[in-house]
Design a protein around this motif. Structure first.
Motif, PDB file in Angstrom:
ATOM      1  N   ALA A 163      -7.085   4.334 -17.919  1.00 47.76           N
ATOM      2  CA  ALA A 163      -7.613   3.386 -16.932  1.00 47.76           C
ATOM      3  C   ALA A 163      -6.743   2.135 -16.872  1.00 47.76           C
ATOM      4  N   ALA A 164      -6.274   1.679 -18.031  1.00 48.91           N
ATOM      5  CA  ALA A 164      -5.418   0.490 -18.071  1.00 48.91           C
ATOM      6  C   ALA A 164      -4.109   0.731 -17.317  1.00 48.91           C
ATOM      7  N   LEU A 165      -3.548   1.931 -17.453  1.00 44.64           N
ATOM      8  CA  LEU A 165      -2.316   2.255 -16.752  1.00 44.64           C
ATOM      9  C   LEU A 165      -2.532   2.259 -15.237  1.00 44.64           C
ATOM     10  N   TRP A 166      -3.656   2.831 -14.795  1.00 45.34           N
ATOM     11  CA  TRP A 166      -3.964   2.825 -13.367  1.00 45.34           C
ATOM     12  C   TRP A 166      -4.194   1.393 -12.874  1.00 45.34           C
ATOM     13  N   MET A 167      -4.835   0.548 -13.693  1.00 44.92           N
ATOM     14  CA  MET A 167      -5.045  -0.835 -13.305  1.00 44.92           C
ATOM     15  C   MET A 167      -3.719  -1.586 -13.224  1.00 44.92           C
ATOM     16  N   GLY A 168      -2.755  -1.190 -14.037  1.00 48.16           N
ATOM     17  CA  GLY A 168      -1.425  -1.771 -13.900  1.00 48.16           C
ATOM     18  C   GLY A 168      -0.851  -1.498 -12.519  1.00 48.16           C
ATOM     19  N   GLY A 169      -1.076  -0.281 -12.018  1.00 47.27           N
ATOM     20  CA  GLY A 169      -0.638   0.052 -10.662  1.00 47.27           C
ATOM     21  C   GLY A 169      -1.378  -0.761  -9.617  1.00 47.27           C
ATOM     22  N   ALA A 170      -2.699  -0.951  -9.816  1.00 46.87           N
ATOM     23  CA  ALA A 170      -3.485  -1.734  -8.863  1.00 46.87           C
ATOM     24  C   ALA A 170      -3.014  -3.180  -8.820  1.00 46.87           C
ATOM     25  N   ILE A 171      -2.778  -3.768  -9.995  1.00 44.83           N
ATOM     26  CA  ILE A 171      -2.321  -5.157 -10.057  1.00 44.83           C
ATOM     27  C   ILE A 171      -0.952  -5.297  -9.396  1.00 44.83           C
ATOM     28  N   THR A 172      -0.060  -4.353  -9.665  1.00 44.39           N
ATOM     29  CA  THR A 172       1.267  -4.377  -9.056  1.00 44.39           C
ATOM     30  C   THR A 172       1.161  -4.325  -7.538  1.00 44.39           C
ATOM     31  N   GLY A 173       0.266  -3.466  -7.038  1.00 48.96           N
ATOM     32  CA  GLY A 173       0.098  -3.350  -5.593  1.00 48.96           C
ATOM     33  C   GLY A 173      -0.424  -4.627  -4.969  1.00 48.96           C
ATOM     34  N   LEU A 174      -1.435  -5.241  -5.574  1.00 46.53           N
ATOM     35  CA  LEU A 174      -2.034  -6.447  -5.007  1.00 46.53           C
ATOM     36  C   LEU A 174      -1.085  -7.639  -5.055  1.00 46.53           C
ATOM     37  N   VAL A 175      -0.346  -7.765  -6.161  1.00 48.29           N
ATOM     38  CA  VAL A 175       0.635  -8.845  -6.261  1.00 48.29           C
ATOM     39  C   VAL A 175       1.771  -8.620  -5.260  1.00 48.29           C
ATOM     40  N   SER A 176       2.220  -7.377  -5.134  1.00 52.01           N
ATOM     41  CA  SER A 176       3.290  -7.061  -4.177  1.00 52.01           C
ATOM     42  C   SER A 176       2.855  -7.359  -2.751  1.00 52.01           C
ATOM     43  N   MET A 177       1.585  -7.065  -2.427  1.00 50.76           N
ATOM     44  CA  MET A 177       1.090  -7.326  -1.081  1.00 50.76           C
ATOM     45  C   MET A 177       1.091  -8.822  -0.777  1.00 50.76           C
ATOM     46  N   ALA A 178       0.758  -9.648  -1.780  1.00 50.38           N
ATOM     47  CA  ALA A 178       0.775 -11.097  -1.579  1.00 50.38           C
ATOM     48  C   ALA A 178       2.197 -11.603  -1.339  1.00 50.38           C
ATOM     49  N   VAL A 179       3.136 -11.132  -2.127  1.00 51.34           N
ATOM     50  CA  VAL A 179       4.526 -11.555  -1.968  1.00 51.34           C
ATOM     51  C   VAL A 179       5.068 -11.101  -0.608  1.00 51.34           C
ATOM     52  N   ALA A 180       4.785  -9.859  -0.233  1.00 49.27           N
ATOM     53  CA  ALA A 180       5.253  -9.342   1.048  1.00 49.27           C
ATOM     54  C   ALA A 180       4.605 -10.083   2.214  1.00 49.27           C
ATOM     55  N   GLY A 181       3.311 -10.417   2.062  1.00 45.72           N
ATOM     56  CA  GLY A 181       2.632 -11.167   3.106  1.00 45.72           C
ATOM     57  C   GLY A 181       3.264 -12.528   3.334  1.00 45.72           C
ATOM     58  N   ARG A 182       3.639 -13.202   2.249  1.00 46.49           N
ATOM     59  CA  ARG A 182       4.339 -14.482   2.370  1.00 46.49           C
ATOM     60  C   ARG A 182       5.683 -14.287   3.092  1.00 46.49           C
ATOM     61  N   ALA A 183       6.351 -13.181   2.813  1.00 49.63           N
ATOM     62  CA  ALA A 183       7.685 -12.960   3.370  1.00 49.63           C
ATOM     63  C   ALA A 183       7.658 -12.737   4.882  1.00 49.63           C
ATOM     64  N   VAL A 184       6.616 -12.063   5.390  1.00 45.57           N
ATOM     65  CA  VAL A 184       6.588 -11.744   6.826  1.00 45.57           C
ATOM     66  C   VAL A 184       5.828 -12.773   7.646  1.00 45.57           C
ATOM     67  N   SER A 185       5.133 -13.703   7.006  1.00 41.43           N
ATOM     68  CA  SER A 185       4.306 -14.658   7.751  1.00 41.43           C
ATOM     69  C   SER A 185       5.098 -15.531   8.727  1.00 41.43           C
ATOM     70  N   PRO A 186       6.380 -15.861   8.458  1.00 45.18           N
ATOM     71  CA  PRO A 186       7.114 -16.626   9.472  1.00 45.18           C
ATOM     72  C   PRO A 186       7.446 -15.809  10.728  1.00 45.18           C
ATOM     73  N   ILE A 187       7.366 -14.485  10.653  1.00 42.99           N
ATOM     74  CA  ILE A 187       7.748 -13.615  11.771  1.00 42.99           C
ATOM     75  C   ILE A 187       6.531 -13.066  12.499  1.00 42.99           C
ATOM     76  N   HIS A 188       5.510 -12.652  11.749  1.00 43.06           N
ATOM     77  CA  HIS A 188       4.336 -12.003  12.333  1.00 43.06           C
ATOM     78  C   HIS A 188       3.083 -12.819  12.049  1.00 43.06           C
TER      79      HIS A 188
END
Length: 301
Positions: A10-35
């Protein structure tokens, strides 16, 4: 609860979940000036639709996708669409750690609303947890500070309301609907909502060479995080999974400090910890109630 708890898996799967949510925040910041947020949701949902169909159909889950429960799907996705748009809007206005800490308040809202929508019992423990969680929200938002409670903070709290509404309807749906059906109508409704609102002003920004990779990251990370979290909850009780989810807060605080020069605020970490404690009370109370119910059922059988 899972029949056999596997906390390491479960901890390993949660590592994937945390990575996904953090990545989505970083990506959202990156595209916000365009979209704008509606465009982000449109392209994110299109990526999600391709992923859902690309995985579900070859795996033989196509028959699970049916046109049914459309009222529930519509309401659920209206809440989720509103919450996610508000989340992306707040993403550019407040520190990442503050956004994530305020997002943690949505399970408390679910616990308060569940007695009215899901016929669950509102206990003294849940009321106490809500009070504790409210204190944590105040510490994070700091309305007493100069400029402490601004538009970004308000949007983040409203996003938590949207996520809470989506979670409540999802709980109703999961009683009868398979996960493939829920995910399919999630991305379809989100795409339609986003497309209509993105075109409302007569202008639609198409993905550019700079934004396309980030939009793909948002789509993959969002669905991937949801899948990883679901897998983790199937392998271990929520009381085991929740502490790993809370690791999102210090991790995103470090990301904000390293890449966006955001200060590491002790108030945000403390308030987030208090909000987590309130959620922990609810989880422990729920697990205790389930154990009591199972013992009573076994005693009468």
């Amino acid at each position: 609860m899972p029949q056999e708890s596997r906390p390491l898996a479960a901890a390993l799967w949660m590592g994937g979940a945390i990575t996904g949510l953090v990545s989505m925040a970083v990506a959202g910041r990156a595209v916000s000036p365009i979209h704008d947020t509606f465009e982000i949701m449109t392209w994110r949902s299109l990526v999600g639709l391709v992923l859902v169909l690309g995985v579900a159909l070859p795996a033989g889950y196509g028959p699970d996708i049916k046109v049914r429960r459309m009222g529930q799907h519509f309401i659920r996705n209206a809440f989720h669409f509103a919450g996610q748009n508000l989340w992306f809007a707040a993403l550019t206005m407040i520190p990442l750690a503050q956004l994530f800490a305020l997002e943690f308040s949505y399970p408390i809202l679910v616990a308060l609303a569940a007695p009215f929508l899901l016929a669950e019992v509102l206990t003294r423990q849940k009321l106490a947890a809500a009070l504790v969680g409210f204190v944590g929200v105040l510490i994070v938002a700091q309305p007493w500070a100069a400029g402490g409670f601004g538009l970004g903070t308000a949007l983040a709290l409203l996003a938590a309301v949207g996520f809470a509404g989506s979670t409540l309807i999802t709980k109703q749906l999961t009683r009868t609907a398979p996960m493939t059906e829920i995910l399919f109508w999630l991305v379809v409704f989100q795409f339609v909502f986003g497309l209509i609102l993105a075109m409302a002003d007569g202008h639609m920004t198409w993905p550019t060479a700079a934004s396309l990779p980030w939009l793909v990251v948002i789509g993959v990370a969002g669905l991937g995080a949801h899948f990883c979290l679901t897998r983790a909850l199937r392998l271990a009780p929520a009381s085991v999974v929740a502490p790993f989810d809370f690791l999102r807060l210090p991790i995103i605080a470090l990301v904000g400090a390293a890449f966006y020069d955001e200060p590491l605020s002790a108030a945000i970490i403390l308030g987030g910890a208090i909000i987590f404690g309130a959620n922990w009370i609810n989880i422990r109370t729920e697990n205790r109630s389930k154990r009591v119910a199972m013992r009573q059922q076994n005693a009468t059988s």
